[in-house]
Design a protein around this motif. Structure first.
Motif, PDB file in Angstrom:
ATOM      1  N   GLN A 287       1.058  -1.436  -0.204  1.00  6.98           N
ATOM      2  CA  GLN A 287       0.333   0.255   0.069  1.00  6.98           C
ATOM      3  C   GLN A 287       0.864   1.053  -0.294  1.00  6.98           C
ATOM      4  O   GLN A 287       2.093   0.975   0.470  1.00  6.98           O
ATOM      5  CB  GLN A 287      -1.017  -0.007   1.561  1.00  6.98           C
ATOM      6  CG  GLN A 287      -1.899  -1.256   1.200  1.00  6.98           C
ATOM      7  CD  GLN A 287      -3.111  -1.092   0.955  1.00  6.98           C
ATOM      8  OE1 GLN A 287      -3.052   0.548  -0.028  1.00  6.98           O
ATOM      9  NE2 GLN A 287      -4.074  -1.708  -0.035  1.00  6.98           N
ATOM     10  N   LEU A 288       0.548   2.112  -0.492  1.00  8.17           N
ATOM     11  CA  LEU A 288       1.777   3.197  -1.040  1.00  8.17           C
ATOM     12  C   LEU A 288       0.538   4.807  -1.155  1.00  8.17           C
ATOM     13  O   LEU A 288      -0.368   4.266  -2.276  1.00  8.17           O
ATOM     14  CB  LEU A 288       2.889   3.322  -2.314  1.00  8.17           C
ATOM     15  CG  LEU A 288       2.214   2.545  -4.138  1.00  8.17           C
ATOM     16  CD1 LEU A 288       2.254   3.721  -4.298  1.00  8.17           C
ATOM     17  CD2 LEU A 288       3.216   1.978  -4.820  1.00  8.17           C
ATOM     18  N   LEU A 289       1.343   5.905  -0.785  1.00 10.55           N
ATOM     19  CA  LEU A 289       0.997   7.190  -1.691  1.00 10.55           C
ATOM     20  C   LEU A 289       1.899   7.626  -2.384  1.00 10.55           C
ATOM     21  O   LEU A 289       3.827   7.127  -1.889  1.00 10.55           O
ATOM     22  CB  LEU A 289       0.936   7.973  -0.656  1.00 10.55           C
ATOM     23  CG  LEU A 289      -0.673   7.738   0.272  1.00 10.55           C
ATOM     24  CD1 LEU A 289      -0.954   8.099   1.300  1.00 10.55           C
ATOM     25  CD2 LEU A 289      -1.806   8.071  -0.912  1.00 10.55           C
ATOM     26  N   ILE A 290       1.427   8.606  -3.410  1.00 12.35           N
ATOM     27  CA  ILE A 290       2.456   9.155  -3.900  1.00 12.35           C
ATOM     28  C   ILE A 290       2.110  10.551  -4.812  1.00 12.35           C
ATOM     29  O   ILE A 290       1.180  10.951  -4.882  1.00 12.35           O
ATOM     30  CB  ILE A 290       3.298   8.756  -5.736  1.00 12.35           C
ATOM     31  CG1 ILE A 290       3.874   7.195  -5.564  1.00 12.35           C
ATOM     32  CG2 ILE A 290       4.027   9.744  -5.650  1.00 12.35           C
ATOM     33  CD1 ILE A 290       3.748   6.882  -6.277  1.00 12.35           C
ATOM     34  N   VAL A 291       2.792  11.602  -3.656  1.00 11.52           N
ATOM     35  CA  VAL A 291       2.575  13.097  -3.741  1.00 11.52           C
ATOM     36  C   VAL A 291       3.017  13.772  -4.804  1.00 11.52           C
ATOM     37  O   VAL A 291       4.276  13.848  -4.266  1.00 11.52           O
ATOM     38  CB  VAL A 291       2.456  13.639  -2.135  1.00 11.52           C
ATOM     39  CG1 VAL A 291       2.208  14.840  -2.333  1.00 11.52           C
ATOM     40  CG2 VAL A 291       1.822  12.474  -1.486  1.00 11.52           C
ATOM     41  N   GLN A 292       2.671  14.729  -5.643  1.00  8.08           N
ATOM     42  CA  GLN A 292       3.583  15.065  -6.636  1.00  8.08           C
ATOM     43  C   GLN A 292       3.542  16.946  -5.797  1.00  8.08           C
ATOM     44  O   GLN A 292       2.791  17.352  -6.400  1.00  8.08           O
ATOM     45  CB  GLN A 292       2.619  15.787  -7.698  1.00  8.08           C
ATOM     46  CG  GLN A 292       3.761  16.381  -8.980  1.00  8.08           C
ATOM     47  CD  GLN A 292       3.285  16.412 -10.051  1.00  8.08           C
ATOM     48  OE1 GLN A 292       3.033  15.810 -10.066  1.00  8.08           O
ATOM     49  NE2 GLN A 292       3.190  17.889 -11.269  1.00  8.08           N
ATOM     50  N   LEU A 293       4.625  17.635  -5.360  1.00  9.76           N
ATOM     51  CA  LEU A 293       4.516  18.241  -5.083  1.00  9.76           C
ATOM     52  C   LEU A 293       4.303  19.654  -5.305  1.00  9.76           C
ATOM     53  O   LEU A 293       4.725  20.182  -6.876  1.00  9.76           O
ATOM     54  CB  LEU A 293       6.498  18.764  -4.015  1.00  9.76           C
ATOM     55  CG  LEU A 293       6.750  17.233  -3.805  1.00  9.76           C
ATOM     56  CD1 LEU A 293       7.629  18.556  -2.432  1.00  9.76           C
ATOM     57  CD2 LEU A 293       5.865  17.597  -2.066  1.00  9.76           C
ATOM     58  N   ASP A 294       3.594  20.512  -5.089  1.00  8.82           N
ATOM     59  CA  ASP A 294       3.887  21.658  -5.663  1.00  8.82           C
ATOM     60  C   ASP A 294       4.801  23.082  -6.416  1.00  8.82           C
ATOM     61  O   ASP A 294       4.383  23.288  -7.191  1.00  8.82           O
ATOM     62  CB  ASP A 294       2.521  23.096  -4.507  1.00  8.82           C
ATOM     63  CG  ASP A 294       0.991  22.854  -4.346  1.00  8.82           C
ATOM     64  OD1 ASP A 294       0.844  21.491  -5.170  1.00  8.82           O
ATOM     65  OD2 ASP A 294       0.410  22.952  -3.604  1.00  8.82           O
ATOM     66  N   GLN A 295       5.868  22.755  -5.236  1.00  7.25           N
ATOM     67  CA  GLN A 295       7.381  23.108  -5.741  1.00  7.25           C
ATOM     68  C   GLN A 295       7.875  22.518  -6.617  1.00  7.25           C
ATOM     69  O   GLN A 295       7.583  21.258  -6.054  1.00  7.25           O
ATOM     70  CB  GLN A 295       7.906  23.272  -4.208  1.00  7.25           C
ATOM     71  CG  GLN A 295       9.169  24.907  -4.513  1.00  7.25           C
ATOM     72  CD  GLN A 295       9.654  24.591  -3.561  1.00  7.25           C
ATOM     73  OE1 GLN A 295       9.082  24.311  -1.669  1.00  7.25           O
ATOM     74  NE2 GLN A 295      10.472  25.849  -3.084  1.00  7.25           N
ATOM     75  N   GLN A 296       9.033  22.813  -7.501  1.00  9.26           N
ATOM     76  CA  GLN A 296       9.714  22.706  -8.742  1.00  9.26           C
ATOM     77  C   GLN A 296      10.569  22.543  -8.256  1.00  9.26           C
ATOM     78  O   GLN A 296      10.968  24.472  -7.247  1.00  9.26           O
ATOM     79  CB  GLN A 296       9.118  23.125 -10.079  1.00  9.26           C
ATOM     80  CG  GLN A 296       8.079  22.247 -10.407  1.00  9.26           C
ATOM     81  CD  GLN A 296       7.616  21.880 -12.314  1.00  9.26           C
ATOM     82  OE1 GLN A 296       8.698  22.485 -12.623  1.00  9.26           O
ATOM     83  NE2 GLN A 296       6.626  21.798 -12.940  1.00  9.26           N
ATOM     84  N   TYR A 297      12.162  21.711  -8.756  1.00  9.16           N
ATOM     85  CA  TYR A 297      13.066  21.816  -8.349  1.00  9.16           C
ATOM     86  C   TYR A 297      13.555  22.333  -9.295  1.00  9.16           C
ATOM     87  O   TYR A 297      14.677  21.416 -10.109  1.00  9.16           O
ATOM     88  CB  TYR A 297      14.115  20.564  -7.638  1.00  9.16           C
ATOM     89  CG  TYR A 297      15.186  21.047  -7.263  1.00  9.16           C
ATOM     90  CD1 TYR A 297      16.219  21.890  -6.084  1.00  9.16           C
ATOM     91  CD2 TYR A 297      16.413  20.571  -8.060  1.00  9.16           C
ATOM     92  CE1 TYR A 297      17.184  21.979  -5.597  1.00  9.16           C
ATOM     93  CE2 TYR A 297      17.805  20.178  -7.850  1.00  9.16           C
ATOM     94  CZ  TYR A 297      17.905  20.806  -6.273  1.00  9.16           C
ATOM     95  OH  TYR A 297      19.640  20.707  -6.406  1.00  9.16           O
ATOM     96  N   HIS A 298      14.474  23.586  -9.680  1.00  8.04           N
ATOM     97  CA  HIS A 298      14.995  24.068 -10.964  1.00  8.04           C
ATOM     98  C   HIS A 298      14.190  23.667 -12.328  1.00  8.04           C
ATOM     99  O   HIS A 298      14.894  22.977 -13.201  1.00  8.04           O
ATOM    100  CB  HIS A 298      16.662  23.633 -11.186  1.00  8.04           C
ATOM    101  CG  HIS A 298      17.488  24.019  -9.534  1.00  8.04           C
ATOM    102  ND1 HIS A 298      18.012  25.067  -9.816  1.00  8.04           N
ATOM    103  CD2 HIS A 298      17.645  23.068  -8.309  1.00  8.04           C
ATOM    104  CE1 HIS A 298      18.662  25.985  -9.243  1.00  8.04           C
ATOM    105  NE2 HIS A 298      18.468  24.503  -8.276  1.00  8.04           N
ATOM    106  N   GLY A 299      13.453  23.865 -12.625  1.00  8.99           N
ATOM    107  CA  GLY A 299      11.863  23.192 -13.371  1.00  8.99           C
ATOM    108  C   GLY A 299      11.539  21.448 -13.065  1.00  8.99           C
ATOM    109  O   GLY A 299      11.289  21.469 -14.760  1.00  8.99           O
TER     110      GLY A 299
END
Length: 333
Positions: free
Chosen positions: A160-172
């Motif tokens: 069982q897993l979760l993956i969250v895409q952050l609002d903030q980006q790292y150098h695009g």
């Protein structure tokens, strides 16, 4: 496991001489055409009429010039040089009642002394059912079992897993955080979460030994092969900082699978912590730091870092300040 690169040749054609001096010669008596070739290779025709010819003027066809296409130049962009700097964007995945310290003996890039596969994240041992908190705000892009889609080494790897895409980006580049081996999930696909929200519970689903949270940071792409060391992303707890470093050989290359030992300055003969340098081609260094070992959540103070390489002892000093990443290089020359 405890714990993701026409040419067109010259055309040959027929030369048909039908036009002289800009007009077509029409006559009812025979003419004799004598053709000579100039030294430059141009064919010239002379018509010798036996009587006065009647000339009917015709317009000379005009060719529409054909433009030669100019190839569009292809430019290869120069890769961005990312300067080393802190990016402690993530909070801790548990509240103060539970363990927020990643396990020491099975760090990112480690095999725990050859006992397990290369580790792509950080493990937080905690009791079954301990509430797991979102470490940053973003949007859930995966929630549930990984029995049909490969998110790790194979299907069923994280349970069982979760993956969250952050609002903030790292150098695009997009940044993703994976939470693995959960017993329960409390959020759903595409739901937005804020740092500190309860998103699940600790379990040991998938390939896991004992209840714990497996935390991964992925940069650029959401794959097992795009992980980075979470300890360079997690904010140190109060009164603590992070040590990152490089252990290099005489050619300036990163030395893999080498033990690095940390000593407190006040007790230089007492071993305090050990880490192992990353295994090459298995996990990634940070885009800025380009380290091959990290020790996170280190109390502020002065330290001596030592490594034995080919029977020789090499050492460097480092000072840890609160909330910062301190970097050092040990050259085995």
């Amino acid at each position: 496991m405890i714990g993701g690169y026409h040419q067109e040749g010259p055309k040959r054609g027929k030369l048909i001489l039908a036009v002289v001096g800009g007009g077509l010669i029409l006559t009812c008596v025979a003419t004799t055409a004598i053709m000579t070739r100039s030294p430059a290779g141009t064919i010239t025709a002379f018509l010798q009429p036996t009587s006065t010819p009647t000339a009917t003027s015709t317009s000379t066809p005009t060719r529409t010039p054909t433009s030669t296409p100019v190839p569009t130049p292809t430019f290869t962009p120069t890769p961005e040089i990312i300067e080393p700097q802190d990016h402690h964007w993530l909070g801790r995945p548990f509240n103060a009642e539970h363990n927020n310290e990643p396990t020491r003996f099975y760090r990112y890039g480690s095999t725990a002394g050859g006992r397990y596969r290369i580790h792509h994240g950080a493990d937080f041992p905690n009791p079954f059912g301990a509430p797991v908190l979102a470490v940053a705000k973003g949007r859930v892009i995966a929630a549930g079992p990984d029995d049909r889609i490969v998110y790790g080494e194979r299907v069923g790897f994280y349970g069982q897993l979760l993956i969250v895409q952050l609002d903030q980006q790292y150098h695009g580049q997009k940044v993703y955080v994976l939470y693995g081996h959960l017993a329960q999930i409390h959020v759903h696909f595409l739901q937005r979460v804020e740092e500190g929200d309860i998103i699940g519970e600790v379990g040991m689903t998938g390939v896991a030994i004992g209840p714990h949270l497996h935390l991964e940071v992925r940069v650029g792409q959401n794959t097992y092969h795009h992980t980075r060391n979470p300890e360079l992303w997690l904010r140190p707890l109060p009164g603590r900082g992070t040590i990152a470093g490089q252990l290099l050989d005489s050619q300036g290359r990163l030395i893999p699978e080498q033990s690095v030992t940390f000593y407190r300055r006040e007790t230089p003969d007492q071993r305090w912590q050990d880490v192992t340098t990353y295994t090459p081609r298995e996990v990634n260094t940070d885009d800025g730091w380009e380290e091959n070992f990290v020790l996170g959540n280190v109390p502020v103070g002065d330290y001596v870092v030592k490594a034995y390489v080919n029977g020789h002892l090499y050492a460097a000093d480092v000072t840890v300040t609160e909330g910062d990443t301190s970097f050092l290089t040990i050259e085995a020359r």
